[in-house]
Design a protein around this motif. Structure first.
Motif, PDB file in Angstrom:
ATOM      1  N   ARG A  42       0.808  -1.223   0.000  1.00  0.00           N
ATOM      2  CA  ARG A  42       0.000   0.000   0.000  1.00  0.00           C
ATOM      3  C   ARG A  42       0.839   1.270   0.000  1.00  0.00           C
ATOM      4  NH1 ARG A  42      -4.015  -2.452   4.494  1.00  0.00           N
ATOM      5  NH2 ARG A  42      -5.035  -3.967   3.134  1.00  0.00           N
ATOM      6  N   VAL A  43       2.133   1.148  -0.213  1.00  0.00           N
ATOM      7  CA  VAL A  43       3.013   2.320  -0.248  1.00  0.00           C
ATOM      8  C   VAL A  43       3.627   2.435  -1.642  1.00  0.00           C
ATOM      9  CG1 VAL A  43       4.964   3.493   0.825  1.00  0.00           C
ATOM     10  CG2 VAL A  43       3.513   1.997   2.211  1.00  0.00           C
ATOM     11  N   VAL A  44       3.472   3.622  -2.232  1.00  0.00           N
ATOM     12  CA  VAL A  44       3.981   3.899  -3.579  1.00  0.00           C
ATOM     13  C   VAL A  44       4.796   5.191  -3.543  1.00  0.00           C
ATOM     14  CG1 VAL A  44       2.066   2.702  -4.742  1.00  0.00           C
ATOM     15  CG2 VAL A  44       1.830   5.123  -4.172  1.00  0.00           C
ATOM     16  N   ASN A  45       5.415   5.527  -4.668  1.00  0.00           N
ATOM     17  CA  ASN A  45       6.176   6.782  -4.668  1.00  0.00           C
ATOM     18  C   ASN A  45       5.236   7.978  -4.856  1.00  0.00           C
ATOM     19  OD1 ASN A  45       5.730   7.215  -7.429  1.00  0.00           O
ATOM     20  ND2 ASN A  45       7.847   6.953  -8.012  1.00  0.00           N
ATOM     21  N   ALA A  46       5.791   9.164  -4.848  1.00  0.00           N
ATOM     22  CA  ALA A  46       4.996  10.400  -4.876  1.00  0.00           C
ATOM     23  C   ALA A  46       4.138  10.534  -6.129  1.00  0.00           C
ATOM     24  CB  ALA A  46       5.915  11.613  -4.737  1.00  0.00           C
ATOM     25  N   SER A  47       4.513   9.842  -7.200  1.00  0.00           N
ATOM     26  CA  SER A  47       3.726   9.870  -8.434  1.00  0.00           C
ATOM     27  C   SER A  47       2.680   8.768  -8.484  1.00  0.00           C
ATOM     28  CB  SER A  47       4.653   9.723  -9.648  1.00  0.00           C
ATOM     29  OG  SER A  47       5.584  10.760  -9.675  1.00  0.00           O
ATOM     30  N   GLY A  48       2.710   7.887  -7.492  1.00  0.00           N
ATOM     31  CA  GLY A  48       1.792   6.753  -7.490  1.00  0.00           C
ATOM     32  C   GLY A  48       2.367   5.518  -8.141  1.00  0.00           C
ATOM     33  N   ARG A  49       3.653   5.571  -8.459  1.00  0.00           N
ATOM     34  CA  ARG A  49       4.282   4.443  -9.146  1.00  0.00           C
ATOM     35  C   ARG A  49       4.592   3.323  -8.157  1.00  0.00           C
ATOM     36  NH1 ARG A  49      10.157   3.489 -11.082  1.00  0.00           N
ATOM     37  NH2 ARG A  49      10.441   4.688  -9.201  1.00  0.00           N
ATOM     38  N   PRO A  50       4.190   2.096  -8.500  1.00  0.00           N
ATOM     39  CA  PRO A  50       4.529   0.949  -7.658  1.00  0.00           C
ATOM     40  C   PRO A  50       6.034   0.659  -7.721  1.00  0.00           C
ATOM     41  CG  PRO A  50       2.767   0.412  -9.216  1.00  0.00           C
ATOM     42  CD  PRO A  50       3.326   1.740  -9.612  1.00  0.00           C
ATOM     43  N   VAL A  51       6.475  -0.233  -6.867  1.00  0.00           N
ATOM     44  CA  VAL A  51       7.892  -0.613  -6.831  1.00  0.00           C
ATOM     45  C   VAL A  51       8.258  -1.330  -8.123  1.00  0.00           C
ATOM     46  CG1 VAL A  51       9.606  -2.030  -5.630  1.00  0.00           C
ATOM     47  CG2 VAL A  51       7.821  -0.845  -4.320  1.00  0.00           C
TER      48      VAL A  51
ATOM     49  N   ASP B 125      -4.028   5.830  -9.149  1.00  0.00           N
ATOM     50  CA  ASP B 125      -4.785   7.075  -9.224  1.00  0.00           C
ATOM     51  C   ASP B 125      -4.851   7.660  -7.814  1.00  0.00           C
ATOM     52  OD1 ASP B 125      -6.602   9.138  -9.488  1.00  0.00           O
ATOM     53  OD2 ASP B 125      -7.954   8.002 -10.790  1.00  0.00           O
ATOM     54  N   LEU B 126      -3.897   8.531  -7.500  1.00  0.00           N
ATOM     55  CA  LEU B 126      -3.785   9.081  -6.150  1.00  0.00           C
ATOM     56  C   LEU B 126      -4.960   9.972  -5.785  1.00  0.00           C
ATOM     57  CD1 LEU B 126       0.042   9.879  -5.963  1.00  0.00           C
ATOM     58  CD2 LEU B 126      -1.184   7.942  -4.966  1.00  0.00           C
ATOM     59  N   LYS B 127      -5.618  10.575  -6.768  1.00  0.00           N
ATOM     60  CA  LYS B 127      -6.789  11.403  -6.454  1.00  0.00           C
ATOM     61  C   LYS B 127      -7.895  10.572  -5.825  1.00  0.00           C
ATOM     62  CE  LYS B 127      -6.056  15.009  -9.877  1.00  0.00           C
ATOM     63  NZ  LYS B 127      -6.551  15.666 -11.073  1.00  0.00           N
ATOM     64  N   LYS B 128      -7.978   9.312  -6.210  1.00  0.00           N
ATOM     65  CA  LYS B 128      -9.027   8.428  -5.686  1.00  0.00           C
ATOM     66  C   LYS B 128      -8.580   7.629  -4.464  1.00  0.00           C
ATOM     67  CE  LYS B 128     -11.346   7.429 -10.053  1.00  0.00           C
ATOM     68  NZ  LYS B 128     -11.689   6.345 -11.002  1.00  0.00           N
ATOM     69  N   HIS B 129      -7.310   7.289  -4.396  1.00  0.00           N
ATOM     70  CA  HIS B 129      -6.889   6.277  -3.431  1.00  0.00           C
ATOM     71  C   HIS B 129      -5.852   6.729  -2.407  1.00  0.00           C
ATOM     72  CE1 HIS B 129      -9.145   3.362  -5.699  1.00  0.00           C
ATOM     73  NE2 HIS B 129      -8.562   3.794  -6.810  1.00  0.00           N
ATOM     74  N   LEU B 130      -5.451   7.996  -2.410  1.00  0.00           N
ATOM     75  CA  LEU B 130      -4.449   8.448  -1.448  1.00  0.00           C
ATOM     76  C   LEU B 130      -5.071   8.530  -0.060  1.00  0.00           C
ATOM     77  CD1 LEU B 130      -1.519   9.333  -1.086  1.00  0.00           C
ATOM     78  CD2 LEU B 130      -2.275  11.689  -1.452  1.00  0.00           C
ATOM     79  N   TRP B 131      -4.452   7.862   0.892  1.00  0.00           N
ATOM     80  CA  TRP B 131      -4.910   7.825   2.275  1.00  0.00           C
ATOM     81  C   TRP B 131      -4.464   9.081   2.987  1.00  0.00           C
ATOM     82  CZ3 TRP B 131      -1.511   6.565   6.655  1.00  0.00           C
ATOM     83  CH2 TRP B 131      -2.196   6.423   7.863  1.00  0.00           C
ATOM     84  N   SER B 132      -5.357   9.656   3.738  1.00  0.00           N
ATOM     85  CA  SER B 132      -5.039  10.842   4.528  1.00  0.00           C
ATOM     86  C   SER B 132      -5.137  10.459   5.992  1.00  0.00           C
ATOM     87  CB  SER B 132      -6.016  11.972   4.181  1.00  0.00           C
ATOM     88  OG  SER B 132      -5.738  13.105   4.962  1.00  0.00           O
ATOM     89  N   TYR B 133      -4.022  10.529   6.676  1.00  0.00           N
ATOM     90  CA  TYR B 133      -3.984  10.191   8.100  1.00  0.00           C
ATOM     91  C   TYR B 133      -4.784  11.203   8.894  1.00  0.00           C
ATOM     92  CZ  TYR B 133      -2.211   9.222  12.767  1.00  0.00           C
ATOM     93  OH  TYR B 133      -2.105   8.927  14.095  1.00  0.00           O
ATOM     94  N   SER B 134      -5.623  10.707   9.788  1.00  0.00           N
ATOM     95  CA  SER B 134      -6.357  11.614  10.662  1.00  0.00           C
ATOM     96  C   SER B 134      -6.047  11.250  12.103  1.00  0.00           C
ATOM     97  CB  SER B 134      -7.863  11.538  10.387  1.00  0.00           C
ATOM     98  OG  SER B 134      -8.319  10.220  10.536  1.00  0.00           O
TER      99      SER B 134
END
Length: 112
Positions: free
Chosen positions: A67-76, A100-109
């Motif tokens: 579940r961790v990708v680079n800043a562009s959303g690119r997988p390893v 697609d980071l607009k849809k799937h980027l997690w925001s820590y709360s």
């Protein structure tokens, strides 16, 4: 810009445990970035150290590293299973192969 005030050699077991704890909080169907995790831990200049910590997860520890990708959303690169695991969780990819980071980027709360 490199921050020479951080003693990267001291980012050992404690740093890795903190990284694993954050990554374990990323829900299914969401992703985070190395830089976001580093910033969340108060060390925004240590995104590569986050990547290194995830590469060194012990076999007896369960961490959803996929579940961790680079800043562009690119997988390893070269880790084909990562994309499959993300697709199984409903994560969508753009035509360029990035999440697609607009849809799937997690925001820590912060818990209340």
């Amino acid at each position: 810009m490199k921050d020479y005030k951080v003693d990267k050699a001291s980012l050992s077991d404690e740093f890795r445990r903190e990284v694993y704890q954050v990554v374990c909080e990323i829900p299914s169907g969401k992703v985070s970035t190395y830089g976001s995790i580093a910033a969340l831990l108060g060390m925004p200049q240590c995104s590569r150290m986050v990547g290194r910590a995830l590469k060194l997860v012990p076999d007896d520890v369960s961490v959803p590293c996929h579940r961790v990708v680079n800043a562009s959303g690119r997988p390893v690169p070269g880790w084909e299973e990562q994309k499959r695991l993300l697709l199984e969780e409903g994560v969508s990819f753009k035509q360029n192969g990035c999440v697609d980071l607009k849809k799937h980027l997690w925001s820590y709360s912060v818990p209340e």
